[in-house]
Design a protein around this motif. Sequence first.
Motif, PDB file in Angstrom:
ATOM      1  N   SER B  38       0.833  -1.226  -0.036  1.00 16.46           N
ATOM      2  CA  SER B  38       0.059   0.057   0.145  1.00 16.46           C
ATOM      3  C   SER B  38       0.855   1.444  -0.116  1.00 16.46           C
ATOM      4  CB  SER B  38      -0.801   0.119   0.956  1.00 16.46           C
ATOM      5  OG  SER B  38      -0.331  -0.072   2.536  1.00 16.46           O
ATOM      6  N   ARG B 221      -3.229   1.905  -1.679  1.00 23.53           N
ATOM      7  CA  ARG B 221      -2.990   2.401  -2.977  1.00 23.53           C
ATOM      8  C   ARG B 221      -2.379   3.911  -2.821  1.00 23.53           C
ATOM      9  NH1 ARG B 221      -7.773   0.268  -7.067  1.00 23.53           N
ATOM     10  NH2 ARG B 221      -7.377  -1.753  -6.529  1.00 23.53           N
ATOM     11  N   ASP B 245     -10.142  -2.453  -1.082  1.00 28.59           N
ATOM     12  CA  ASP B 245     -10.066  -2.426  -2.421  1.00 28.59           C
ATOM     13  C   ASP B 245     -11.293  -1.693  -3.215  1.00 28.59           C
ATOM     14  OD1 ASP B 245      -7.584  -3.693  -2.901  1.00 28.59           O
ATOM     15  OD2 ASP B 245      -8.364  -5.334  -3.147  1.00 28.59           O
TER      16      ASP B 245
END
Lengths: 459, 249
Positions: B38, B221, B245
């Motif tokens: 991440s 992300r 997600d």
Amino acid sequence: MTPGKGAQGQGSPAALFQDWLPAAGRSTGQSLPWLAAQRVQARARVRELGVPSPKSEGWRYSSLSPLLEQGFRAVGEASGEAGSALDPGALQTLLIPELRSHRVVLVNGRFDAALSALGTLPRGVRIGGLRDSLARDPDALEGLLTSVAGDGSHVFTAINTASLDDGVVLLMERGALLEEPLEVIHVALPASADARGHELAPPVAHPRLLFSLGDGAQAEIIERYVGPGGGPSCTNAVVEIALGRGALLRHRRIQDEHADGFHLSGVYLSQGADSRYEGINIGLGGRWARTDLVMRFTGEHAECDLRGLYLAGDRQLLDYHLDVHHGLPHCASRENFKGILFGKGRAVFDGLVYVAPDAQKTDAAMSNRNLILSPNAEVDTKPQLEIYADDVKCSHGTTVGQIEPEMLFYLRSRGISAGLARRMLCLGFAGEIIDGLGPAALREHVTEQVGARLEQAPL
Amino acid sequence: MLSVKGLRANVGENEILTGLDLEVGPGEVHAIMGPNGSGKSTFAHVLSGREGYEVTSGSVQFDGHDLLELEPEERARLGLFLAFQYPVELPGVNNTYFLKAALNAIRKSRGESELDAVSFMRLMKERLKVLHLDDSLLKRPVNFGFSGGEKKRNEIFQMAMLEPRLAILDETDSGLDIDALRIVADGVNALRDPARSMIVVTHYQRLLDYIEPDHVHVLARGRIIRSGGKELALELEERGYGWIDEVAA
């Protein structure tokens, strides 16, 4: 003769080396037939071998040209006297103050009794200048002197033998113990002027050292190669070491010549059964330095531990050749050399461990690791094992690398500047070899010198 | 104290941090949690100035300094400290010598005098005790031949010696058994101070049972997708990272 003579003489190599030799018939111990015969034989060997070709295996990586261009001449021949003198004040600056030792000082290869400080020697130990020893008790040296180095295939050893005149002798009887180290300080001085003030050709000195330890004898020897600088100088030393059964020798050699120093040394070692030799070779200074370590076992269960550290920077070539011959079973050898190269520094490590067919149970491990700090520095490393026995434990390894960025970042992330961080890592790398040096005063001296050299390095 | 705005960073062609914002005030403990990949460690490394990351936009202010303009050693001298996930072994570099060089570099930059040998030794022995570390560690090369637990404790020991203003603990719990974890956490808690902030980067909630955070952030992300109090860590523990997600997409 002018200093330029050598360079001009390059067309005729044999003539070139004639300048390195003293005039025949002028050396010490001329009345000793055995020694005279050795000299004559060596002189013939010099003519026969000539200047090594750059294509020959032992000379492929290190050009002789810088050495030959200097036009060196044998000490005493050009000046017609014993060579330059060193005053006691100048010697003080070359000493390690805290180091306690039996001190021998050679000035351009010549034993200097006034500067030496032998102190009280233990029973069964004799230390002296080679010239004095040949005059006083030649019989003690017959059969010993030149017997370990032999004729050899090395032209510079042959030149040394042909010029054999002075140096140091250590003779230890069976079971003798030398508690404080023998310290041999080789001081190389540049050219002096003659009576009319003309500068003479730069001198080459050919000291011969003989260390003979009887059965069970134990000693520590520190050899330091130094000089005040001020012009080119050259030392071509040969060290012969014979260890009796169960003898122990710790031998530390610190080559710390000045920036115009040229250095050649051949160390020849013969080890009796159960003996142990621990050699540490530190190469810090000099412009052009070559060291050959040649060792043979003459008895079983002997151990030879050769370690080295070299720091080569701008205008420096440091060249090491190891020739370790396991001719008998049950012997062990360790070869561990480390190098740090920076600027345009160059180094050579050419190590051979040979294991003869009968040398079963040989235990040998050779390692050469190098840290390169600049893209212009270079090292040629060639560790070789030649094994003709089938029951042996042998290994070799070599690395050439740079400082790990990970390590550098770790130190910097703690507030340490990049320059200091690099020096700390280099000293850490060198520490494995330096830590083996005793006594503490010597270890601290070398650590300081290494630190100072690294501080000059453009990191 | 620390203000991160819109931070984007690449490793090679890949954008790892994609617009990260974070405000850390004096004395606060922030936990940053997130699944593998991440960008947690990348964030820690970018803050400390490690090479190999290209910051493409955004800013990081630390006590009024533009952190991204500074060399790693300059950041450390301002009081930034990274406890490494994988502490680096430095063969031949003595631990005491290393700590002394680090502490004196930091003191010098603050205009303070170097510590004399006696005071330095006293300080080291006192801080060692807190981490249940043996004196013999001081004579050994930095992290060389240390067990995983010893390495992590040595990181916190260094932190105790250098007394940073902002400490970033990068996965300090990884590879520790429960006893070692407790010792490390005790060491960290002993260093909590109204003037000292911490960023605790971790994959698991477990560490936060021992080092209680004021704020918890979820990183996915390359940016922070949720922030909350310490109860957010418990929620993550229950739900896992699977749901992220959808949120991050």
